[in-house]
Design an enzyme around this catalytic site. Structure first.
Site, short mmCIF file in Angstrom:
data_model
loop_
_atom_site.label_atom_id
_atom_site.label_comp_id
_atom_site.label_asym_id
_atom_site.label_seq_id
_atom_site.Cartn_x
_atom_site.Cartn_y
_atom_site.Cartn_z
N GLU A 82 -0.47 -2.27 5.19
CA GLU A 82 0.54 -2.23 6.27
C GLU A 82 0.50 -0.90 6.98
O GLU A 82 0.66 -0.83 8.20
CB GLU A 82 1.94 -2.50 5.70
CG GLU A 82 3.00 -2.79 6.76
CD GLU A 82 3.45 -1.56 7.55
OE1 GLU A 82 3.69 -1.68 8.76
OE2 GLU A 82 3.56 -0.46 6.96
N ASP A 119 0.80 -1.23 0.00
CA ASP A 119 0.00 0.00 0.00
C ASP A 119 0.83 1.28 0.00
O ASP A 119 2.01 1.28 0.35
CB ASP A 119 -0.98 0.01 1.20
CG ASP A 119 -0.28 -0.19 2.54
OD1 ASP A 119 0.79 -0.84 2.59
OD2 ASP A 119 -0.80 0.29 3.56
N HIS A 155 7.91 8.57 4.28
CA HIS A 155 6.69 9.33 4.58
C HIS A 155 6.87 10.82 4.29
O HIS A 155 6.11 11.65 4.76
CB HIS A 155 6.19 9.12 6.02
CG HIS A 155 5.75 7.71 6.30
ND1 HIS A 155 4.74 7.39 7.20
CD2 HIS A 155 6.15 6.53 5.78
CE1 HIS A 155 4.58 6.08 7.23
NE2 HIS A 155 5.43 5.53 6.38
NI NI Z 1 6.81 0.97 5.24
#
Ligand code: NI
Length: 393
Positions: free
Chosen positions: A133, A76, A357
């Site tokens: 996840e 994902d 991220h």
């Molecule tokens: Ni990761």
């Protein structure tokens, strides 16, 4: 000798860039699943799709009666607007593969391509392409749908920009922390802002609580055991001249050690209850337990160290500098069967400043070959161990 044949590497780069261009959020990975099953089909590997949503499970056969070695990737993406400027940047607004799961998926497909070439696998190899996840819930869903049935050992890994390309990072112990959330609802007594003596001020009670919670990590936990208590939300009040009768705190708790994890949660409860009582307020505490800490068993760390050494050579097998306080739901699999989790060095020179991220995250695609070759090596070494155990019984 290259880690994987050049034509396979070229194919993997194409797949990775395609996945990167069309990222999908947790529980929505339908196109990704079809890219996976199409690739596996081209290798002659049949797969089971729609496992726990858009999960894919495939098996490369081995001798009967031997438990399988499981290799796991996550598929994902994240709700982030990409800003890399890459030619294969996301075309999905506000969605981006900013954690490298496009890479994890691709390296596992590469491993499948290598493993189907093997004549005599010592054990069957199961490939798990796990959704969601990032939500911390995909692994449990896969386990509930039988992804570990008949499995002996499990292995996984994550790209890591803190290490140079070509490196595999092996830890004997903690790799990731646990992640639990808590909510404290404070019920006091609202009143006029000018008449505090008629109130039980939920803002004051909440503020004191937040400050007192800071002493758990600083004064109660062994400083050699990393832990975090963070209050991320504090909501209260309706107007400047109204004393709030209610407040709500929400926070997250991280620990690498299961005992410390218990200690943190019980200290939060004790401190919150004491502060509430001190001021005559009532509280309600809710703890939502999330992923457990990810801890490699020493024996399994030795096994993956051998596979890593075989793949990249001893000088490129590095120790984990610091365990990550983030969570990784691979830990749910390790609660069921033994295994280990490694990291693949993926620093991109010039872009090393962009963490996972982040909207500018990228990784060195050479890691695709390292991952594919590593998974083949670990599948064979672990498979031999399972095979010998069956033979010995
Ligand atoms: Ni990761």
């Amino acid at each position: 000798m290259p880690l994987v044949p050049q034509d396979l590497y070229d194919r993997l780069v194409v797949v990775r860039r395609d996945l990167h261009r069309y990222p999908e959020l947790s529980w929505q990975e339908s196109r990704t699943a079809s890219v996976i099953s199409t690739f596996l089909h081209s290798l002659g590997v049949q797969s089971r799709t729609n496992v726990a949503g858009h999960g894919v499970v495939a098996e490369i056969p081995g001798p009967a009666g031997v438990p399988c070695v499981v290799l796991r990737a996550d598929t994902d993406a994240l709700p982030i607007q990409e800003e890399t400027g890459l030619e294969f940047a996301s075309v999905h607004d506000g969605v981006m593969h900013a954690c490298g799961h496009d890479g994890h998926t691709t390296m596992l497909l590469g491993a499948a391509a290598l493993l189907v070439q093997e004549k005599d696998l010592p054990a069957p190899v199961r490939l798990i392409f796990q959704p969601a996840e990032e939500k911390g819930s995909g692994a449990i869903a896969m386990i509930q749908e039988g992804a570990l049935d008949g499995a002996g050992l499990i292995f996984g890994g994550h790209l890591d920009r803190h290490y140079p390309p070509g490196a595999i990072v092996v830890s004997e112990g903690a790799v990731n922390a646990s992640s639990d959330n808590f909510t404290v609802e404070i019920i006091g007594q609202g009143a006029h802002g000018a008449r505090p003596h008629e109130s039980i001020d939920a803002v004051i009670v909440g503020s004191l609580m937040i400050m007192a919670l800071q002493t758990i990590v600083s004064r109660e936990v062994d400083p050699s055991r990393p832990s975090v208590v963070s209050v991320g939300q504090f909501h209260a009040g309706t107007a400047p001249n109204v004393i709030a009768g209610q407040a709500k705190l929400e926070g997250t708790v991280r620990a690498q050690d299961p005992t410390v994890r218990r200690q943190l949660l019980s200290s939060i409860r004790r401190i919150a209850e004491s502060i509430a009582q001190l001021h005559g307020a009532k509280i309600q505490i809710t703890v939502t337990e999330g992923t457990p800490p990810l801890i490699n068993h020493p024996e399994m760390a030795t096994l993956v160290r051998r596979a890593a050494t075989e793949t990249v050579g001893e000088e490129h097998v590095l120790p984990l500098k610091t365990a990550n306080m983030g969570a990784e739901d691979f830990s749910y699999y390790l609660e069921k069967i033994p295994g280990a989790y490694v990291r693949f060095g993926s620093q991109v020179l010039g872009r090393e400043g962009y963490p996972a991220h982040s909207s500018k995250f990228d990784f060195d695609e050479g890691a695709l070959a390292v991952g594919a070759a590593y998974y083949r090596a670990v599948a064979k070494i672990a498979g031999r161990q399972l095979n010998q155990q069956v033979a010995a019984n």
